[in-house]
Enzyme design. Sequence first.
Site, PDB file in Angstrom:
ATOM      1  N   LYS A  61     -59.233 -68.580   8.519  1.00 34.13           N
ATOM      2  CA  LYS A  61     -59.595 -67.154   8.448  1.00 34.13           C
ATOM      3  C   LYS A  61     -59.762 -66.716   6.996  1.00 34.13           C
ATOM      4  CE  LYS A  61     -57.505 -65.531  12.659  1.00 34.13           C
ATOM      5  NZ  LYS A  61     -56.678 -64.572  13.326  1.00 34.13           N
TER       6      LYS A  61
ATOM      7  N   TYR B 162     -37.555 -69.071  12.290  1.00 34.92           N
ATOM      8  CA  TYR B 162     -37.702 -67.748  12.895  1.00 34.92           C
ATOM      9  C   TYR B 162     -36.782 -67.688  14.107  1.00 34.92           C
ATOM     10  CZ  TYR B 162     -41.975 -67.382  10.091  1.00 34.92           C
ATOM     11  OH  TYR B 162     -42.871 -67.332   9.052  1.00 34.92           O
TER      12      TYR B 162
ATOM     13  N   SER C  84     -44.982 -63.781   0.712  1.00 34.21           N
ATOM     14  CA  SER C  84     -44.768 -62.471   1.329  1.00 34.21           C
ATOM     15  C   SER C  84     -43.926 -61.580   0.423  1.00 34.21           C
ATOM     16  CB  SER C  84     -44.062 -62.645   2.674  1.00 34.21           C
ATOM     17  OG  SER C  84     -44.979 -63.096   3.632  1.00 34.21           O
TER      18      SER C  84
ATOM     19  N   HIS D  67     -52.417 -71.276   0.877  1.00 34.20           N
ATOM     20  CA  HIS D  67     -51.058 -71.306   1.431  1.00 34.20           C
ATOM     21  C   HIS D  67     -51.195 -71.452   2.945  1.00 34.20           C
ATOM     22  CE1 HIS D  67     -47.113 -70.545   2.746  1.00 34.20           C
ATOM     23  NE2 HIS D  67     -47.384 -69.343   3.239  1.00 34.20           N
TER      24      HIS D  67
ATOM     25  N   GLU E 274     -37.071 -70.730  -0.777  1.00 34.07           N
ATOM     26  CA  GLU E 274     -36.577 -69.485  -0.203  1.00 34.07           C
ATOM     27  C   GLU E 274     -35.543 -69.792   0.884  1.00 34.07           C
ATOM     28  OE1 GLU E 274     -39.321 -67.226   2.331  1.00 34.07           O
ATOM     29  OE2 GLU E 274     -40.884 -68.589   1.656  1.00 34.07           O
TER      30      GLU E 274
ATOM     31  N   THR F 169     -44.351 -71.319  14.384  1.00 36.29           N
ATOM     32  CA  THR F 169     -44.812 -71.580  13.007  1.00 36.29           C
ATOM     33  C   THR F 169     -43.662 -72.033  12.116  1.00 36.29           C
ATOM     34  OG1 THR F 169     -44.557 -69.271  12.267  1.00 36.29           O
ATOM     35  CG2 THR F 169     -46.671 -69.870  13.240  1.00 36.29           C
TER      36      THR F 169
ATOM     37  N   CYS G 227     -43.085 -67.746  -0.458  1.00 37.15           N
ATOM     38  CA  CYS G 227     -43.816 -69.013  -0.578  1.00 37.15           C
ATOM     39  C   CYS G 227     -44.533 -69.163  -1.912  1.00 37.15           C
ATOM     40  CB  CYS G 227     -44.836 -69.139   0.543  1.00 37.15           C
ATOM     41  SG  CYS G 227     -44.080 -69.060   2.156  1.00 37.15           S
TER      42      CYS G 227
ATOM     43  N   ASN H 217     -45.038 -74.948   8.858  1.00 34.08           N
ATOM     44  CA  ASN H 217     -44.885 -74.222   7.596  1.00 34.08           C
ATOM     45  C   ASN H 217     -43.725 -74.812   6.807  1.00 34.08           C
ATOM     46  OD1 ASN H 217     -45.067 -72.357   5.540  1.00 34.08           O
ATOM     47  ND2 ASN H 217     -44.751 -70.544   6.820  1.00 34.08           N
TER      48      ASN H 217
HETATM   49  P1  HMG Z   1     -48.913 -64.084  18.288  1.00 30.09           P
HETATM   50  O1  HMG Z   1     -48.940 -62.624  18.157  1.00 30.09           O
HETATM   51  O2  HMG Z   1     -48.014 -64.621  19.335  1.00 30.09           O
HETATM   52  O3  HMG Z   1     -50.289 -64.749  18.546  1.00 30.09           O
HETATM   53  O4  HMG Z   1     -48.501 -64.701  16.869  1.00 30.09           O
HETATM   54  P2  HMG Z   1     -51.683 -64.094  19.014  1.00 30.09           P
HETATM   55  O5  HMG Z   1     -51.516 -63.536  20.364  1.00 30.09           O
HETATM   56  O6  HMG Z   1     -52.248 -63.222  17.933  1.00 30.09           O
HETATM   57  O7  HMG Z   1     -52.521 -65.429  19.098  1.00 30.09           O
HETATM   58  C1  HMG Z   1     -52.781 -66.150  17.940  1.00 30.09           C
HETATM   59  C2  HMG Z   1     -54.217 -66.631  18.029  1.00 30.09           C
HETATM   60  O8  HMG Z   1     -54.313 -67.534  19.153  1.00 30.09           O
HETATM   61  C3  HMG Z   1     -55.231 -65.500  18.318  1.00 30.09           C
HETATM   62  O9  HMG Z   1     -56.413 -65.826  17.615  1.00 30.09           O
HETATM   63  C4  HMG Z   1     -55.474 -65.641  19.807  1.00 30.09           C
HETATM   64  O10 HMG Z   1     -56.750 -65.160  20.225  1.00 30.09           O
HETATM   65  C5  HMG Z   1     -55.390 -67.143  19.976  1.00 30.09           C
HETATM   66  P3  HMG Z   1     -56.985 -64.795  16.513  1.00 30.09           P
HETATM   67  O11 HMG Z   1     -57.225 -63.516  17.219  1.00 30.09           O
HETATM   68  O12 HMG Z   1     -55.880 -64.667  15.472  1.00 30.09           O
HETATM   69  O13 HMG Z   1     -58.204 -65.480  15.994  1.00 30.09           O
HETATM   70  N1  HMG Z   1     -55.072 -67.579  21.343  1.00 30.09           N
HETATM   71  C6  HMG Z   1     -55.637 -68.630  21.951  1.00 30.09           C
HETATM   72  N2  HMG Z   1     -56.569 -69.509  21.541  1.00 30.09           N
HETATM   73  C7  HMG Z   1     -56.939 -70.514  22.411  1.00 30.09           C
HETATM   74  N3  HMG Z   1     -56.419 -70.630  23.671  1.00 30.09           N
HETATM   75  C8  HMG Z   1     -55.489 -69.756  24.111  1.00 30.09           C
HETATM   76  C9  HMG Z   1     -55.058 -68.709  23.233  1.00 30.09           C
HETATM   77  N4  HMG Z   1     -54.170 -67.708  23.359  1.00 30.09           N
HETATM   78  C10 HMG Z   1     -54.180 -67.015  22.186  1.00 30.09           C
HETATM   79  N5  HMG Z   1     -55.003 -69.894  25.335  1.00 30.09           N
HETATM   80  C11 HMG Z   1     -48.568 -64.739  14.484  1.00 30.09           C
HETATM   81  C12 HMG Z   1     -49.333 -64.996  15.783  1.00 30.09           C
HETATM   82  C13 HMG Z   1     -49.305 -65.356  13.320  1.00 30.09           C
HETATM   83  C14 HMG Z   1     -48.443 -63.231  14.284  1.00 30.09           C
HETATM   84  C15 HMG Z   1     -47.146 -65.377  14.624  1.00 30.09           C
HETATM   85  O14 HMG Z   1     -47.249 -66.767  14.755  1.00 30.09           O
HETATM   86  C16 HMG Z   1     -46.214 -65.061  13.478  1.00 30.09           C
HETATM   87  O15 HMG Z   1     -45.619 -63.986  13.416  1.00 30.09           O
HETATM   88  N6  HMG Z   1     -46.040 -66.033  12.527  1.00 30.09           N
HETATM   89  C17 HMG Z   1     -45.166 -65.854  11.378  1.00 30.09           C
HETATM   90  C18 HMG Z   1     -45.797 -65.031  10.280  1.00 30.09           C
HETATM   91  C19 HMG Z   1     -46.918 -65.742   9.553  1.00 30.09           C
HETATM   92  O16 HMG Z   1     -47.012 -66.943   9.561  1.00 30.09           O
HETATM   93  N7  HMG Z   1     -47.754 -64.965   8.835  1.00 30.09           N
HETATM   94  C20 HMG Z   1     -48.836 -65.522   8.063  1.00 30.09           C
HETATM   95  C21 HMG Z   1     -49.188 -64.681   6.852  1.00 30.09           C
HETATM   96  S1  HMG Z   1     -47.753 -64.328   5.847  1.00 30.09           S
HETATM   97  C22 HMG Z   1     -47.462 -65.835   5.009  1.00 30.09           C
HETATM   98  O17 HMG Z   1     -48.277 -66.698   5.022  1.00 30.09           O
HETATM   99  C23 HMG Z   1     -46.158 -65.980   4.304  1.00 30.09           C
HETATM  100  C24 HMG Z   1     -45.127 -66.849   4.974  1.00 30.09           C
HETATM  101  O18 HMG Z   1     -45.430 -68.222   4.836  1.00 30.09           O
HETATM  102  C25 HMG Z   1     -43.739 -66.545   4.424  1.00 30.09           C
HETATM  103  C26 HMG Z   1     -43.528 -66.550   2.919  1.00 30.09           C
HETATM  104  O19 HMG Z   1     -44.346 -66.178   2.098  1.00 30.09           O
HETATM  105  O20 HMG Z   1     -42.393 -66.888   2.558  1.00 30.09           O
HETATM  106  C27 HMG Z   1     -45.035 -66.566   6.473  1.00 30.09           C
END
Ligand code: HMG
Length: 389
Positions: free
Chosen positions: A243, A144, A310, A234, A80, A153, A112, A277
């Site tokens: 999860k 990103y 996605s 993935h 991609e 990521t 992906c 990733n």
């Molecule tokens: P965010 O919003 O900054 O993070 O981004 P958050 O505030 O939700 O924190 C993440 C986790 O860390 C949480 O745990 C927090 O509690 C924890 P959870 O509630 O999820 O269990 N946390 C801590 N833990 C320990 N000590 C601390 C601490 N602070 C917080 N001090 C998000 C997270 C994944 C949204 C972001 O990284 C993102 O947007 N990533 C990109 C999108 C992505 O990867 N999505 C995955 C599913 S889609 C997919 O897999 C397809 C893809 O590969 C693309 C394709 O298909 O081409 C992306």
Amino acid sequence: MSSVGIDQISFYTSNYFLDLRTLAQIQLTDPDKYYQGIGQEKMSMAAHDEDIVTMAASAAYPLVQNGESEQISTLLFATETAIDQSKAAGVYVHRLLGLNNNCRVVELKQACYSATAALQMACALVARQPEKKVLVIASDIARYDLNTPGEATQGCGAVAMMISAQPRILSIAPEVGNYTEDVMDFWRPNYRKTALVDGKYSTKIYLKALKQAWENFRENSSLTFNDFTHFCYHLPFSRMAQKAHKHLARVNKSELDASDLEQQIADTLLYNRIIGNSYTASMYIGLASLLENCQQNLTGKHIGFFSYGSGCVAEFFSGTVVEGYLDVLFKEQHHAMLDKRQEVTYEEYLELYRAPDPTDGESHSIAADTQGRFRLAAISHHKREYVAI
Ligand code: HMG
């Protein structure tokens, strides 16, 4: 019908990485948010003279060293991070690897997921013509915007898999479960270099697609949750797989405790934690991680795969590990490559991130940088010039 599946698997990632502690320090964030919260430690950054073509060729190079390239009927290239709207990136790789001129080449896209589409198509082609092999390559650079939740990521990598009859690593079962739904969780319009993402929503859709694909798989296959000893998901980041696996266990009312469930995926996460990733390649680098690092002999074990792209398209499928698989892995080469990587400073990371991508049609030579076997040496008159090192 004889079995069809993965006969060899090799991957490549860049020599450069940014430690997520460095990113956390700049962002005034607790590093544990990355190390624990999303389960990532480092992310690979492509060198200036690397792209999906050079990474793909480096990943596939060890697979075509034994004179078998004459048997390759097809090269399927999943990505991609396309570099051209018309020409398939695999055509460059075809030349760099010296493949035969009767080998067809095509590029596939669906976020992906497309590497799994390529794998299934490869299995179908080999089932039709068992004396031939199909080379499947997945190669991507995950990007990103800076200072967004997605930034931690990022990553890059390529995986190459030779698909054959009587495979020496993994026999792939024909029964699959699919799920497709038109959603906007992550996408990248043609005019953007970086992806747009609704992060939290994307993680929810991932889990929904897992349940739906699994249910469809159960309609088509006699295998149940308890038949699998290991699962490859993935891997956008390793916590996502943890999860997902808990989610699947709940859906199946599994009685395994948290530590048993973790054991079923832990070895698949090791490489991803330090690469990041790699989009299409990530689940298959996870498979290499499992095969190369699991202390238990996996012969005869059923492995469940959940591939997610996605947008979204998802698939659950299964494979059975073949006796003697340990003898055909590239474990030492992979460990050596990962061990000799070089950490970059935040400033060097920004320089790699902002690498110029000339659009003026002038001649631009690119300084040698990569530790891989192939490099992008120049872009001249809008043509990319690749060379072997
Ligand atoms: P965010 O919003 O900054 O993070 O981004 P958050 O505030 O939700 O924190 C993440 C986790 O860390 C949480 O745990 C927090 O509690 C924890 P959870 O509630 O999820 O269990 N946390 C801590 N833990 C320990 N000590 C601390 C601490 N602070 C917080 N001090 C998000 C997270 C994944 C949204 C972001 O990284 C993102 O947007 N990533 C990109 C999108 C992505 O990867 N999505 C995955 C599913 S889609 C997919 O897999 C397809 C893809 O590969 C693309 C394709 O298909 O081409 C992306």
